[in-house]
Design a protein around this motif. Structure first.
Motif, PDB file in Angstrom:
ATOM      1  N   SER A 129      -5.215  -7.831  -5.045  1.00  0.00           N
ATOM      2  CA  SER A 129      -4.845  -6.425  -4.880  1.00  0.00           C
ATOM      3  C   SER A 129      -6.051  -5.480  -4.779  1.00  0.00           C
ATOM      4  O   SER A 129      -6.079  -4.594  -3.936  1.00  0.00           O
ATOM      5  CB  SER A 129      -3.945  -5.997  -6.041  1.00  0.00           C
ATOM      6  OG  SER A 129      -3.594  -4.653  -5.916  1.00  0.00           O
ATOM      7  N   LYS A 130      -7.042  -5.667  -5.639  1.00  0.00           N
ATOM      8  CA  LYS A 130      -8.207  -4.758  -5.611  1.00  0.00           C
ATOM      9  C   LYS A 130      -8.934  -4.855  -4.276  1.00  0.00           C
ATOM     10  O   LYS A 130      -9.319  -3.844  -3.688  1.00  0.00           O
ATOM     11  CB  LYS A 130      -9.166  -5.070  -6.764  1.00  0.00           C
ATOM     12  CG  LYS A 130      -8.676  -4.582  -8.106  1.00  0.00           C
ATOM     13  CD  LYS A 130      -9.705  -4.812  -9.192  1.00  0.00           C
ATOM     14  CE  LYS A 130      -9.166  -4.301 -10.516  1.00  0.00           C
ATOM     15  NZ  LYS A 130     -10.120  -4.473 -11.596  1.00  0.00           N
ATOM     16  N   GLY A 155      -2.933   5.993  -4.869  1.00  0.00           N
ATOM     17  CA  GLY A 155      -4.009   5.200  -5.444  1.00  0.00           C
ATOM     18  C   GLY A 155      -5.232   5.082  -4.557  1.00  0.00           C
ATOM     19  O   GLY A 155      -6.248   4.574  -4.971  1.00  0.00           O
ATOM     20  N   LEU A 156      -5.150   5.559  -3.307  1.00  0.00           N
ATOM     21  CA  LEU A 156      -6.292   5.434  -2.408  1.00  0.00           C
ATOM     22  C   LEU A 156      -6.960   6.761  -2.104  1.00  0.00           C
ATOM     23  O   LEU A 156      -8.070   6.788  -1.625  1.00  0.00           O
ATOM     24  CB  LEU A 156      -5.861   4.806  -1.082  1.00  0.00           C
ATOM     25  CG  LEU A 156      -5.390   3.366  -1.140  1.00  0.00           C
ATOM     26  CD1 LEU A 156      -5.063   2.883   0.265  1.00  0.00           C
ATOM     27  CD2 LEU A 156      -6.418   2.463  -1.750  1.00  0.00           C
ATOM     28  N   HIS A 213      -7.650  -5.897  -1.480  1.00  0.00           N
ATOM     29  CA  HIS A 213      -6.730  -5.390  -0.465  1.00  0.00           C
ATOM     30  C   HIS A 213      -6.801  -3.865  -0.386  1.00  0.00           C
ATOM     31  O   HIS A 213      -6.885  -3.286   0.705  1.00  0.00           O
ATOM     32  CB  HIS A 213      -5.309  -5.858  -0.799  1.00  0.00           C
ATOM     33  CG  HIS A 213      -4.275  -5.338   0.123  1.00  0.00           C
ATOM     34  ND1 HIS A 213      -3.055  -4.926  -0.312  1.00  0.00           N
ATOM     35  CD2 HIS A 213      -4.271  -5.144   1.462  1.00  0.00           C
ATOM     36  CE1 HIS A 213      -2.344  -4.510   0.710  1.00  0.00           C
ATOM     37  NE2 HIS A 213      -3.063  -4.623   1.789  1.00  0.00           N
ATOM     38  N   HIS A 214      -6.790  -3.200  -1.532  1.00  0.00           N
ATOM     39  CA  HIS A 214      -6.887  -1.737  -1.548  1.00  0.00           C
ATOM     40  C   HIS A 214      -8.238  -1.265  -1.015  1.00  0.00           C
ATOM     41  O   HIS A 214      -8.311  -0.264  -0.297  1.00  0.00           O
ATOM     42  CB  HIS A 214      -6.633  -1.192  -2.955  1.00  0.00           C
ATOM     43  CG  HIS A 214      -5.187  -1.082  -3.284  1.00  0.00           C
ATOM     44  ND1 HIS A 214      -4.401  -2.162  -3.606  1.00  0.00           N
ATOM     45  CD2 HIS A 214      -4.363  -0.011  -3.317  1.00  0.00           C
ATOM     46  CE1 HIS A 214      -3.165  -1.768  -3.830  1.00  0.00           C
ATOM     47  NE2 HIS A 214      -3.119  -0.464  -3.659  1.00  0.00           N
ATOM     48  N   LEU A 253      -1.044   7.424   0.754  1.00  0.00           N
ATOM     49  CA  LEU A 253      -1.573   6.197   0.169  1.00  0.00           C
ATOM     50  C   LEU A 253      -1.813   6.389  -1.320  1.00  0.00           C
ATOM     51  O   LEU A 253      -2.905   6.721  -1.740  1.00  0.00           O
ATOM     52  CB  LEU A 253      -2.879   5.793   0.855  1.00  0.00           C
ATOM     53  CG  LEU A 253      -2.786   5.566   2.348  1.00  0.00           C
ATOM     54  CD1 LEU A 253      -4.150   5.284   2.905  1.00  0.00           C
ATOM     55  CD2 LEU A 253      -1.841   4.442   2.645  1.00  0.00           C
ATOM     56  N   ILE A 306       0.827  -1.215   0.000  1.00  0.00           N
ATOM     57  CA  ILE A 306       0.000   0.000   0.000  1.00  0.00           C
ATOM     58  C   ILE A 306       0.860   1.264   0.000  1.00  0.00           C
ATOM     59  O   ILE A 306       0.645   2.175  -0.786  1.00  0.00           O
ATOM     60  CB  ILE A 306      -0.964   0.015   1.210  1.00  0.00           C
ATOM     61  CG1 ILE A 306      -1.988  -1.114   1.112  1.00  0.00           C
ATOM     62  CG2 ILE A 306      -1.668   1.365   1.330  1.00  0.00           C
ATOM     63  CD1 ILE A 306      -2.983  -0.999  -0.022  1.00  0.00           C
ATOM     64  N   ALA A 322      -8.054  -1.536   2.723  1.00  0.00           N
ATOM     65  CA  ALA A 322      -7.208  -0.477   3.288  1.00  0.00           C
ATOM     66  C   ALA A 322      -7.946   0.858   3.319  1.00  0.00           C
ATOM     67  O   ALA A 322      -7.949   1.564   4.341  1.00  0.00           O
ATOM     68  CB  ALA A 322      -5.911  -0.348   2.481  1.00  0.00           C
ATOM     69  N   LYS A 323      -8.595   1.206   2.218  1.00  0.00           N
ATOM     70  CA  LYS A 323      -9.343   2.471   2.147  1.00  0.00           C
ATOM     71  C   LYS A 323     -10.498   2.476   3.158  1.00  0.00           C
ATOM     72  O   LYS A 323     -10.726   3.471   3.844  1.00  0.00           O
ATOM     73  CB  LYS A 323      -9.867   2.692   0.732  1.00  0.00           C
ATOM     74  CG  LYS A 323     -10.586   4.008   0.532  1.00  0.00           C
ATOM     75  CD  LYS A 323     -10.875   4.238  -0.928  1.00  0.00           C
ATOM     76  CE  LYS A 323     -11.646   5.503  -1.220  1.00  0.00           C
ATOM     77  NZ  LYS A 323     -11.207   6.705  -0.584  1.00  0.00           N
ATOM     78  N   ASP A 347      -8.586  10.301   4.502  1.00  0.00           N
ATOM     79  CA  ASP A 347      -7.609   9.238   4.264  1.00  0.00           C
ATOM     80  C   ASP A 347      -6.856   8.830   5.522  1.00  0.00           C
ATOM     81  O   ASP A 347      -5.674   8.512   5.477  1.00  0.00           O
ATOM     82  CB  ASP A 347      -6.604   9.649   3.188  1.00  0.00           C
ATOM     83  CG  ASP A 347      -7.267   9.892   1.850  1.00  0.00           C
ATOM     84  OD1 ASP A 347      -8.246   9.185   1.544  1.00  0.00           O
ATOM     85  OD2 ASP A 347      -6.817  10.792   1.125  1.00  0.00           O
TER      86      ASP A 347
END
Length: 186
Positions: free
Chosen positions: A122-123, A180-181, A125-126, A178, A43, A129-130, A162
């Motif tokens: 990955s998708k 991409g987030l 996971h992101h 982060l 991340i 995280a978000k 964020d």
């Protein structure tokens, strides 16, 4: 999200009373422990990885060392139980070096399994995280609904910045760490 001295944590509850663990369960516990470090690297990037996974790494190492020195789960060391809290009390220097090599081999394999799994998903996971940054805490059911169905918790978002508290522009020039987030995503 950080709470007191903890920078974030995952708590796993055993299924009923458990007095022993299988090899598979110990390996899974190590993989979960390594997942925190891997998640940060994926991340935030390797350069932004923190010391936050220290206790996870220590836990995975302890499990691996016990597997090698107490439970007989190393073909290199064999079915021998070495005494002491470190599991090396009655081992020669040569054997201690072999033990260390086996422990490193096990923790490296665990890290690789965790990285492969989180990279493959990955998708999701992101998204997790978000969502953690938005809600700060998630229950097991909320995580399952998010990952399996893409459904976020039915409660108000706690943090819309964020994960930052206060005026984050002072520290980051308006960008989130982060990629991409958050706001700086292209």
């Amino acid at each position: 999200m950080p709470r007191g001295q903890s920078l974030g944590m995952v708590t796993m509850l055993p299924e009923g009373d458990q007095t022993s663990q299988s090899l598979r369960q110990m390996i899974a516990s190590m993989d979960v422990a390594m997942g925190g470090r891997v998640a940060e690297e994926l991340i935030f990037g390797k350069e932004e990885t923190t010391s936050g996974a220290m206790s996870d790494i220590a836990n995975a190492t302890k499990i691996a060392r016990n597997m090698v020195t107490k439970y007989g789960f190393s073909s290199e060391i064999g079915l021998v139980n070495y005494g002491g809290s470190s599991g090396e009390e009655h081992a020669s220097e040569e054997t201690r070096n072999k033990i260390d090599a086996e422990v490193k081999k096990m923790t490296d394999a665990s890290y690789k399994r965790a990285k492969d799994l989180l990279s493959k998903h990955s998708k999701k996971h992101h998204l997790l995280a978000k969502t953690l940054l938005e809600y700060e805490t998630l229950t097991g059911d909320e995580v399952r609904d998010l990952i399996r169905k893409g459904i976020k918790p039915a409660r108000p978002v706690i943090n819309k910045n964020d994960g930052a508290r206060g005026n984050g522009e002072v520290l980051s020039g308006g960008k989130t760490r982060l990629s991409g987030l958050g706001r700086d995503a292209s």
